[in-house]
Design an enzyme around this catalytic site. Structure first.
Site, PDB file in Angstrom:
ATOM      1  CG  HIS A  77      39.209  41.667  44.477  1.00 27.46           C
ATOM      2  ND1 HIS A  77      40.246  42.217  43.857  1.00 27.46           N
ATOM      3  CD2 HIS A  77      39.761  40.990  45.888  1.00 27.46           C
ATOM      4  CE1 HIS A  77      41.093  42.402  44.424  1.00 27.46           C
ATOM      5  NE2 HIS A  77      41.315  41.681  45.692  1.00 27.46           N
TER       6      HIS A  77
HETATM    7  P1  TYD Z   1      43.072  41.832  39.376  1.00 30.19           P
HETATM    8  O1  TYD Z   1      42.461  40.959  40.747  1.00 30.19           O
HETATM    9  O2  TYD Z   1      41.976  42.467  38.887  1.00 30.19           O
HETATM   10  O3  TYD Z   1      43.777  43.374  40.125  1.00 30.19           O
HETATM   11  P2  TYD Z   1      43.875  44.426  41.288  1.00 30.19           P
HETATM   12  O4  TYD Z   1      42.685  43.503  42.249  1.00 30.19           O
HETATM   13  O5  TYD Z   1      44.997  45.032  41.894  1.00 30.19           O
HETATM   14  O6  TYD Z   1      42.667  45.545  40.682  1.00 30.19           O
HETATM   15  O7  TYD Z   1      43.893  40.677  38.994  1.00 30.19           O
HETATM   16  C1  TYD Z   1      44.651  41.512  37.431  1.00 30.19           C
HETATM   17  C2  TYD Z   1      44.931  39.906  35.977  1.00 30.19           C
HETATM   18  O8  TYD Z   1      45.801  39.560  37.369  1.00 30.19           O
HETATM   19  C3  TYD Z   1      43.884  39.399  36.417  1.00 30.19           C
HETATM   20  O9  TYD Z   1      43.983  38.102  35.305  1.00 30.19           O
HETATM   21  C4  TYD Z   1      44.001  37.539  38.114  1.00 30.19           C
HETATM   22  C5  TYD Z   1      46.155  37.987  37.386  1.00 30.19           C
HETATM   23  N1  TYD Z   1      46.515  37.919  38.700  1.00 30.19           N
HETATM   24  C6  TYD Z   1      47.585  36.804  37.956  1.00 30.19           C
HETATM   25  O10 TYD Z   1      47.381  36.154  37.193  1.00 30.19           O
HETATM   26  N2  TYD Z   1      48.133  36.188  39.754  1.00 30.19           N
HETATM   27  C7  TYD Z   1      47.904  37.322  40.767  1.00 30.19           C
HETATM   28  O11 TYD Z   1      48.852  37.010  41.981  1.00 30.19           O
HETATM   29  C8  TYD Z   1      47.113  38.597  40.778  1.00 30.19           C
HETATM   30  C9  TYD Z   1      46.580  39.011  42.182  1.00 30.19           C
HETATM   31  C10 TYD Z   1      46.115  38.477  39.897  1.00 30.19           C
END
Ligand code: TYD
Length: 137
Positions: free
Chosen positions: A49
């Site tokens: 992302h």
């Molecule tokens: P995600 O963005 O998929 O993690 P990464 O970038 O490490 O692959 O996030 C995983 C889950 O956590 C998703 O459901 C969103 C949630 N999340 C939050 O609720 N708060 C946050 O600050 C972050 C970073 C993620």
């Protein structure tokens, strides 16, 4: 490329080492959120992302992982494997996290609160966004 590997200042003596990061002083933004990633697995990648506005500093507190960073024109890879290195990632940078070591712990300091609407999770959409961004300059 809107990223930078930063040497974090160590306050060290014979008792061990300490690193302190103050928002707007040691890092170029006010810290609004801290989160950490742990219990990862080497063959399960994360990220994929970009953020429209958010800036982050990422520190591998323990273990290692590889970051793939992409600004829509080129791709570079950076290993995070020391607790005294901070990876600054600015806005409009696609990132992928790969090759997590067992026990890797990543701490992330973010310039804003969590907001899913601010994420770009589709690579083609990201390319369109950065193309539009540079053509509006
Ligand atoms: P995600 O963005 O998929 O993690 P990464 O970038 O490490 O692959 O996030 C995983 C889950 O956590 C998703 O459901 C969103 C949630 N999340 C939050 O609720 N708060 C946050 O600050 C972050 C970073 C993620």
């Amino acid at each position: 490329m809107n990223y930078k590997l930063i040497d974090l200042k160590i306050h060290g003596d014979n008792r061990g080492k300490l690193i302190s990061l103050e928002g707007n002083r040691d890092i170029p933004f006010e810290i609004k959120r801290v989160y950490w990633i742990f219990d990862t697995l080497p063959d399960l990648d994360r990220g994929f992302h970009a953020h429209k506005n958010m800036e982050q500093i990422i520190v591998a507190m323990d273990g290692a992982c590889q970051f793939v960073l992409d600004d829509g024109k080129k791709r570079e890879t950076v290993w995070l494997n020391r607790p005294d290195k901070g990876l600054y990632i600015g806005k409009n940078m696609w990132r992928e996290m790969k090759h997590f070591s067992y026990g890797c712990k990543l701490m992330v300091l973010a310039s804003d609160y969590y907001d899913e609407k601010e994420y770009i999770r589709n690579y083609q959409e990201f390319l369109d966004e950065v193309k539009n961004d540079s053509s509006s300059l």
